[in-house]
Design a protein around this motif. Structure first.
Motif, mmCIF file in Angstrom:
data_model
loop_
_atom_site.group_PDB
_atom_site.id
_atom_site.type_symbol
_atom_site.label_atom_id
_atom_site.label_comp_id
_atom_site.label_asym_id
_atom_site.label_seq_id
_atom_site.Cartn_x
_atom_site.Cartn_y
_atom_site.Cartn_z
ATOM 1 N N PRO A 60 -9.731 -6.039 -0.620
ATOM 2 C CA PRO A 60 -9.509 -5.534 0.744
ATOM 3 C C PRO A 60 -8.026 -5.361 1.058
ATOM 4 C CG PRO A 60 -11.121 -7.315 0.753
ATOM 5 C CD PRO A 60 -10.488 -7.314 -0.603
ATOM 6 N N LEU A 61 -7.187 -6.286 0.589
ATOM 7 C CA LEU A 61 -5.747 -6.187 0.800
ATOM 8 C C LEU A 61 -5.167 -4.989 0.064
ATOM 9 C CD1 LEU A 61 -3.102 -7.406 1.916
ATOM 10 C CD2 LEU A 61 -2.999 -8.812 -0.165
ATOM 11 N N ILE A 62 -5.640 -4.763 -1.160
ATOM 12 C CA ILE A 62 -5.158 -3.637 -1.960
ATOM 13 C C ILE A 62 -5.498 -2.310 -1.279
ATOM 14 C CG2 ILE A 62 -5.468 -2.404 -4.152
ATOM 15 C CD1 ILE A 62 -5.919 -5.178 -5.456
ATOM 16 N N VAL A 63 -6.724 -2.207 -0.767
ATOM 17 C CA VAL A 63 -7.140 -0.993 -0.062
ATOM 18 C C VAL A 63 -6.300 -0.808 1.201
ATOM 19 C CG1 VAL A 63 -9.022 0.105 1.215
ATOM 20 C CG2 VAL A 63 -9.489 -1.035 -0.966
ATOM 21 N N GLY A 64 -6.086 -1.908 1.929
ATOM 22 C CA GLY A 64 -5.309 -1.835 3.158
ATOM 23 C C GLY A 64 -3.871 -1.386 2.918
ATOM 24 N N ILE A 65 -3.235 -1.958 1.902
ATOM 25 C CA ILE A 65 -1.858 -1.573 1.573
ATOM 26 C C ILE A 65 -1.800 -0.120 1.126
ATOM 27 C CG2 ILE A 65 0.061 -1.954 -0.030
ATOM 28 C CD1 ILE A 65 -0.675 -4.926 -0.045
ATOM 29 N N SER A 66 -2.782 0.292 0.340
ATOM 30 C CA SER A 66 -2.828 1.681 -0.150
ATOM 31 C C SER A 66 -2.917 2.663 1.011
ATOM 32 C CB SER A 66 -4.030 1.867 -1.089
ATOM 33 O OG SER A 66 -3.929 1.038 -2.221
ATOM 34 N N LEU A 67 -3.778 2.362 1.966
ATOM 35 C CA LEU A 67 -3.927 3.236 3.130
ATOM 36 C C LEU A 67 -2.656 3.255 3.983
ATOM 37 C CD1 LEU A 67 -7.564 2.311 4.234
ATOM 38 C CD2 LEU A 67 -6.800 4.441 3.148
ATOM 39 N N LEU A 68 -2.030 2.098 4.115
ATOM 40 C CA LEU A 68 -0.803 1.992 4.904
ATOM 41 C C LEU A 68 0.312 2.832 4.296
ATOM 42 C CD1 LEU A 68 0.303 0.602 7.410
ATOM 43 C CD2 LEU A 68 1.022 -1.312 5.959
ATOM 44 N N ILE A 69 0.463 2.747 2.978
ATOM 45 C CA ILE A 69 1.481 3.549 2.293
ATOM 46 C C ILE A 69 1.167 5.036 2.435
ATOM 47 C CG2 ILE A 69 2.488 4.136 0.046
ATOM 48 C CD1 ILE A 69 2.039 1.215 -0.780
ATOM 49 N N ARG A 70 -0.102 5.375 2.253
ATOM 50 C CA ARG A 70 -0.505 6.795 2.307
ATOM 51 C C ARG A 70 -0.226 7.412 3.665
ATOM 52 N NH1 ARG A 70 -0.822 11.249 2.441
ATOM 53 N NH2 ARG A 70 -2.312 12.729 1.530
ATOM 54 N N PHE A 71 -0.492 6.658 4.744
ATOM 55 C CA PHE A 71 -0.355 7.231 6.076
ATOM 56 C C PHE A 71 1.037 7.061 6.687
ATOM 57 C CE2 PHE A 71 -5.048 6.685 5.954
ATOM 58 C CZ PHE A 71 -5.379 8.025 6.132
ATOM 59 N N THR A 72 1.872 6.211 6.091
ATOM 60 C CA THR A 72 3.235 6.049 6.617
ATOM 61 C C THR A 72 4.272 6.765 5.754
ATOM 62 O OG1 THR A 72 3.479 3.936 5.427
ATOM 63 C CG2 THR A 72 2.737 3.849 7.725
ATOM 64 N N ASP A 73 4.111 6.682 4.435
ATOM 65 C CA ASP A 73 5.095 7.276 3.522
ATOM 66 C C ASP A 73 4.544 8.436 2.702
ATOM 67 O OD1 ASP A 73 6.894 5.387 4.413
ATOM 68 O OD2 ASP A 73 6.548 4.003 2.751
ATOM 69 N N GLY A 74 3.243 8.674 2.795
ATOM 70 C CA GLY A 74 2.643 9.759 2.038
ATOM 71 C C GLY A 74 2.317 9.378 0.610
ATOM 72 N N ALA A 75 1.991 10.373 -0.188
ATOM 73 C CA ALA A 75 1.663 10.163 -1.599
ATOM 74 C C ALA A 75 2.947 10.263 -2.437
ATOM 75 C CB ALA A 75 0.634 11.192 -2.044
ATOM 76 N N PRO A 76 2.937 9.644 -3.631
ATOM 77 C CA PRO A 76 1.879 8.819 -4.222
ATOM 78 C C PRO A 76 1.892 7.401 -3.677
ATOM 79 C CG PRO A 76 3.729 8.931 -5.729
ATOM 80 C CD PRO A 76 4.087 9.819 -4.569
ATOM 81 N N ILE A 77 0.784 6.714 -3.865
ATOM 82 C CA ILE A 77 0.670 5.334 -3.403
ATOM 83 C C ILE A 77 1.316 4.382 -4.410
ATOM 84 C CG2 ILE A 77 -0.985 3.467 -2.963
ATOM 85 C CD1 ILE A 77 -2.885 5.657 -1.889
ATOM 86 N N PHE A 78 1.150 4.706 -5.683
ATOM 87 C CA PHE A 78 1.648 3.815 -6.723
ATOM 88 C C PHE A 78 2.940 4.329 -7.349
ATOM 89 C CE2 PHE A 78 -2.976 3.150 -6.660
ATOM 90 C CZ PHE A 78 -3.005 1.783 -6.416
ATOM 91 N N PHE A 79 3.747 3.389 -7.777
ATOM 92 C CA PHE A 79 4.979 3.674 -8.496
ATOM 93 C C PHE A 79 4.725 3.351 -9.960
ATOM 94 C CE2 PHE A 79 8.961 1.807 -10.263
ATOM 95 C CZ PHE A 79 9.745 2.945 -10.241
ATOM 96 N N LEU A 80 4.870 4.339 -10.826
ATOM 97 C CA LEU A 80 4.633 4.166 -12.259
ATOM 98 C C LEU A 80 5.955 4.329 -12.997
ATOM 99 C CD1 LEU A 80 1.431 6.395 -12.636
ATOM 100 C CD2 LEU A 80 1.573 3.995 -11.948
ATOM 101 N N GLN A 81 6.243 3.413 -13.906
ATOM 102 C CA GLN A 81 7.524 3.465 -14.608
ATOM 103 C C GLN A 81 7.391 2.851 -16.008
ATOM 104 O OE1 GLN A 81 10.835 0.840 -13.349
ATOM 105 N NE2 GLN A 81 12.008 2.738 -13.047
#
Length: 210
Positions: free
Chosen positions: A27-48
């Protein structure tokens, strides 16, 4: 306990613990993902790309904490200008690293070990520093438990190498709990005058080569 058996126990613990935490934190992972998506846009994840066991590269998963804003020449702004409000919170609480549980499941990382560093550092290590890759990199580790970004690079390598040379299952347990305490206290998140830590540029007076 035989080292091979101990390493097998370590791997089993990694798989079981990461699965349990992923389920509990879903639930926390989903919540953080939605928060990032709606405040900062895509992508949600940082890959490196990072260096893993024996220096083998892998792609690390984190929640994205910085905006991709560039200047008029197309260059990214400094980290301190790109760090978003939600990103700053995620970093200060270390919640941005939750997706690394996927790396643990895949076998790229372990629950405890030296932190995985940038691929671009590959040719900057001394042969002694390179030995930090003799253990699988960790989500928690000796550096996170012992000062994090308040340490110099040389101090970080010294702690990593001590871990490699003295590893045991009991040591992992102690480091794991010390890391949790450090994270809860939000200790050592940033080096002085940096959002996190200045880049590693090699050890001074480095004469030996790998």
């Amino acid at each position: 306990m035989n080292r091979k058996i101990a390493l097998l126990v370590k791997r089993i613990f990694d798989i079981v613990s990461s699965l349990i935490i992923l389920v509990l934190f879903s639930p926390l992972i989903v919540g953080i993902s939605l928060l990032i998506r709606f405040t900062d846009g895509a992508p949600i994840f940082f890959l490196q790309p990072r260096l893993g066991l024996h220096g083998k590269p892998f792609v690390i998963f984190k929640f994205r904490t910085m905006k991709n804003i560039k200047d008029e020449k197309g260059n990214l702004f400094p980290d301190e200008k790109r760090l978003s409000r939600i990103g700053n919170f995620l970093r200060s609480t270390t919640l941005d690293e939750i997706p690394e549980l996927i790396n643990i499941l895949k076998g790229d990382m372990s629950a405890v070990g030296p932190r995985p560093l940038l691929v671009e550092y590959r040719d900057l290590y001394t042969s002694e520093q390179w030995r930090r890759h003799e253990m699988r990199p960790g989500m928690a580790g000796p550096v996170l438990a012992g000062g994090r970004n308040t340490l110099t690079w040389e101090e970080k390598f010294k702690q990593d190498l001590w871990y490699v040379d003295n590893w045991s299952l009991w040591l992992d347990v102690k480091i794991l709990f010390r890391t949790i305490v450090s994270v809860l206290k939000r200790e050592g998140i940033s080096a002085e005058e940096h959002v996190t830590m200045p880049k590693f540029t090699g050890t001074k007076n480095q004469f030996e080569e790998r």
